[in-house]
Write a protein that holds these residues in place. Sequence first.
Motif, short mmCIF file in Angstrom:
data_model
loop_
_atom_site.label_atom_id
_atom_site.label_comp_id
_atom_site.label_asym_id
_atom_site.label_seq_id
_atom_site.Cartn_x
_atom_site.Cartn_y
_atom_site.Cartn_z
N GLN A 101 6.28 -14.64 -5.33
CA GLN A 101 6.38 -14.06 -6.67
C GLN A 101 5.97 -15.05 -7.74
OE1 GLN A 101 10.38 -12.61 -7.10
NE2 GLN A 101 9.99 -10.78 -5.88
N THR A 102 6.40 -16.29 -7.57
CA THR A 102 6.13 -17.33 -8.56
C THR A 102 4.67 -17.71 -8.59
OG1 THR A 102 8.34 -18.22 -8.22
CG2 THR A 102 6.76 -19.67 -9.29
N THR A 112 -1.49 -15.48 0.18
CA THR A 112 -0.39 -14.62 -0.26
C THR A 112 -0.28 -13.39 0.63
OG1 THR A 112 -0.62 -15.40 -2.53
CG2 THR A 112 0.49 -13.28 -2.22
N GLY A 117 9.82 -15.22 -0.47
CA GLY A 117 9.63 -14.21 -1.51
C GLY A 117 9.54 -14.81 -2.90
#
Length: 113
Positions: A32-33, A49, A28
Amino acid sequence: MAGMSALELETLWTEFHGVVNMTSQEIGVVLQTEGGAEDADSGSESEWTTTGLRVLEILQKRRSELTEADTRVMYDVVERVEDFTPDAAGRPSRDQLMRLGHDPLRSGPEGSL
């Protein structure tokens, strides 16, 4: 699950959980990064992704809850990780593999191939 024997499902389950050597939380954070605006601009990165998000969903399921779509994603992830060769042209990068839940630099029984 239709079309897949219990032995095939067991083998896939074991292979998938062997190559996914990161926790859901770690995956996660990576998504997100690294999944921001650059993914929106790049179709191939967005695909990694999207698959990573599906990996997170699959990790939350029991084997008996898997769908045919889940098993296709699991096969895809295992294949992509097994095809990984560091620094080889046309092969997935470490960052891409981490989006799928596999850190090739991680050592140990669940570590790199």
